[in-house]
Design an enzyme around this catalytic site. Sequence first.
Site, PDB file in Angstrom:
ATOM      1  N   ARG A 107       0.877  -1.186   0.000  1.00 21.80           N
ATOM      2  CA  ARG A 107       0.000   0.000   0.000  1.00 21.80           C
ATOM      3  C   ARG A 107       0.901   1.220   0.000  1.00 21.80           C
ATOM      4  O   ARG A 107       1.728   1.394   0.917  1.00 21.80           O
ATOM      5  CB  ARG A 107      -0.908   0.016   1.233  1.00 21.80           C
ATOM      6  CG  ARG A 107      -1.596   1.350   1.421  1.00 21.80           C
ATOM      7  CD  ARG A 107      -2.686   1.339   2.464  1.00 21.80           C
ATOM      8  NE  ARG A 107      -3.852   0.648   1.956  1.00 21.80           N
ATOM      9  CZ  ARG A 107      -5.074   0.739   2.508  1.00 21.80           C
ATOM     10  NH1 ARG A 107      -5.277   1.496   3.555  1.00 21.80           N
ATOM     11  NH2 ARG A 107      -6.089   0.066   1.992  1.00 21.80           N
ATOM     12  N   HIS A 134      -7.646   1.004  -6.269  1.00 21.50           N
ATOM     13  CA  HIS A 134      -7.794   0.125  -5.085  1.00 21.50           C
ATOM     14  C   HIS A 134      -8.462  -1.175  -5.558  1.00 21.50           C
ATOM     15  O   HIS A 134      -9.601  -1.474  -5.200  1.00 21.50           O
ATOM     16  CB  HIS A 134      -8.639   0.836  -4.038  1.00 21.50           C
ATOM     17  CG  HIS A 134      -8.557   0.237  -2.670  1.00 21.50           C
ATOM     18  ND1 HIS A 134      -7.765  -0.865  -2.372  1.00 21.50           N
ATOM     19  CD2 HIS A 134      -9.180   0.571  -1.499  1.00 21.50           C
ATOM     20  CE1 HIS A 134      -7.895  -1.156  -1.095  1.00 21.50           C
ATOM     21  NE2 HIS A 134      -8.746  -0.311  -0.545  1.00 21.50           N
ATOM     22  N   GLN A 137     -10.146  -3.888  -3.109  1.00 22.19           N
ATOM     23  CA  GLN A 137     -11.441  -3.491  -2.554  1.00 22.19           C
ATOM     24  C   GLN A 137     -12.570  -3.808  -3.535  1.00 22.19           C
ATOM     25  O   GLN A 137     -13.619  -4.335  -3.152  1.00 22.19           O
ATOM     26  CB  GLN A 137     -11.438  -1.979  -2.247  1.00 22.19           C
ATOM     27  CG  GLN A 137     -12.763  -1.477  -1.724  1.00 22.19           C
ATOM     28  CD  GLN A 137     -13.097  -2.046  -0.354  1.00 22.19           C
ATOM     29  OE1 GLN A 137     -12.299  -1.944   0.562  1.00 22.19           O
ATOM     30  NE2 GLN A 137     -14.279  -2.642  -0.202  1.00 22.19           N
ATOM     31  N   ASP A 225     -17.746   7.191  -1.155  1.00 20.06           N
ATOM     32  CA  ASP A 225     -16.503   7.088  -0.379  1.00 20.06           C
ATOM     33  C   ASP A 225     -16.323   8.409   0.354  1.00 20.06           C
ATOM     34  O   ASP A 225     -17.052   9.377   0.098  1.00 20.06           O
ATOM     35  CB  ASP A 225     -15.328   6.793  -1.335  1.00 20.06           C
ATOM     36  CG  ASP A 225     -14.079   6.305  -0.601  1.00 20.06           C
ATOM     37  OD1 ASP A 225     -14.118   6.134   0.631  1.00 20.06           O
ATOM     38  OD2 ASP A 225     -13.051   6.092  -1.273  1.00 20.06           O
ATOM     39  N   CYS A 266     -16.636   1.470   0.871  1.00 20.55           N
ATOM     40  CA  CYS A 266     -15.499   0.604   1.197  1.00 20.55           C
ATOM     41  C   CYS A 266     -15.022   0.764   2.630  1.00 20.55           C
ATOM     42  O   CYS A 266     -14.279  -0.076   3.127  1.00 20.55           O
ATOM     43  CB  CYS A 266     -14.356   0.855   0.217  1.00 20.55           C
ATOM     44  SG  CYS A 266     -13.648   2.514   0.333  1.00 20.55           S
ATOM     45  N   ARG A 294     -13.241  -8.612   1.851  1.00 23.32           N
ATOM     46  CA  ARG A 294     -11.830  -8.365   1.559  1.00 23.32           C
ATOM     47  C   ARG A 294     -11.034  -9.649   1.803  1.00 23.32           C
ATOM     48  O   ARG A 294     -10.141 -10.014   1.032  1.00 23.32           O
ATOM     49  CB  ARG A 294     -11.277  -7.239   2.457  1.00 23.32           C
ATOM     50  CG  ARG A 294     -11.870  -5.869   2.204  1.00 23.32           C
ATOM     51  CD  ARG A 294     -11.490  -5.327   0.848  1.00 23.32           C
ATOM     52  NE  ARG A 294     -10.053  -5.229   0.690  1.00 23.32           N
ATOM     53  CZ  ARG A 294      -9.317  -4.184   1.081  1.00 23.32           C
ATOM     54  NH1 ARG A 294      -9.896  -3.135   1.640  1.00 23.32           N
ATOM     55  NH2 ARG A 294      -8.004  -4.163   0.883  1.00 23.32           N
TER      56      ARG A 294
HETATM   57  N1   CP Z   1     -11.190  -0.017   2.552  1.00 19.68           N
HETATM   58  C1   CP Z   1      -9.912  -0.087   2.993  1.00 19.68           C
HETATM   59  O1   CP Z   1      -8.970  -0.253   2.203  1.00 19.68           O
HETATM   60  O2   CP Z   1      -9.776  -0.009   4.336  1.00 19.68           O
HETATM   61  P1   CP Z   1      -8.412   0.230   5.115  1.00 19.68           P
HETATM   62  O3   CP Z   1      -7.878   1.577   4.674  1.00 19.68           O
HETATM   63  O4   CP Z   1      -8.790   0.200   6.566  1.00 19.68           O
HETATM   64  O5   CP Z   1      -7.447  -0.867   4.749  1.00 19.68           O
END
Ligand code: CP
Length: 308
Positions: A107, A134, A137, A225, A266, A294
């Site tokens: 990430r 992403h 997700q 979001d 998400c 997830r």
């Molecule tokens: N939706 C998501 O990626 O959550 P986090 O940022 O908590 O990993």
Amino acid sequence: MKHFLDIHKTEQSDLRTMIDQAIAMKDARNGRPKGTPDDETPLAGRMVALIFEKPSTRTRVSFDVGVRQMGGQTMILSGKEMQLGHGESIADTARVLSRFVDLIMLRTFEEATLLEMAEHATVPVINGLTDASHPCQIMADIVTYEEHRGPIAGHKFVWSGDGNNVCSSWLHAAGQFGFDLTFTGPETLDPDPRAVAFARERGSKVEIVRDPFEAAKGADAIVTDTWVSMHDPESARERRHNQLRPYQVNAEMMAKAKPDSLFMHCLPAHRNEEATNEVMDGPHSVIFDESENRLHAQKAILRYCLGV
Ligand code: CP
């Protein structure tokens, strides 16, 4: 070697296999305690590095649990505490990590960092979110939609709010899985035109409609979001709130969608900003299924990348 860098960079047939496998693996656990391994442990003897340059709850926990359920081991690394991009190049970090681990989940901020890691690693790399996309997700979100409503192809999704990285992955998925997406939000926060073009080239209907209530008409799902993403400067907060307030998902907007429409987010959410509590906790909401999925979607992605 197969990376999982983005939905639009992955073969359609592989994406479908991963979704179906995720649903099958979820069913196969059949309520067993979360900490117990699966019947099959295809990651036995494998070590996975989970690298975070940004905060995370869902991604971190779901990857960690998923690897363990499949018999593997994880090491969670914070970008700040590594030499990543500071004392050492991304390329050299990729080469070094590849000597120790079987797969890298990253990430990070810039998409270029992820691509450089993938170019120089000799093990598969998974995109755990960048400022551009992403994909993990949205794979979980497709699992969620299909477990509630069946095949996603041909359905109408409405994205309300900021055309951010998550929105881009929804557009990539629209092109790959054959559903339509209507974006509703201010012109200044329109989605990435490359993602829009990808979906349209694949035959999806992508519309940009400024009136949120008009956009929501006949939707099978409404998705939103946070108004300020992790990569947005804090100084943009007030302007974004003013721009995005008309695009809040509330009961009035949900009433324009189909009666059996889903509400998706998400998470993490800023409750009563991008969506009201009434919607987030209401009968259309599947937000916590998205979080759980997830785990299942990423287990299928890990198996795809490792060929197990
Ligand atoms: N939706 C998501 O990626 O959550 P986090 O940022 O908590 O990993």
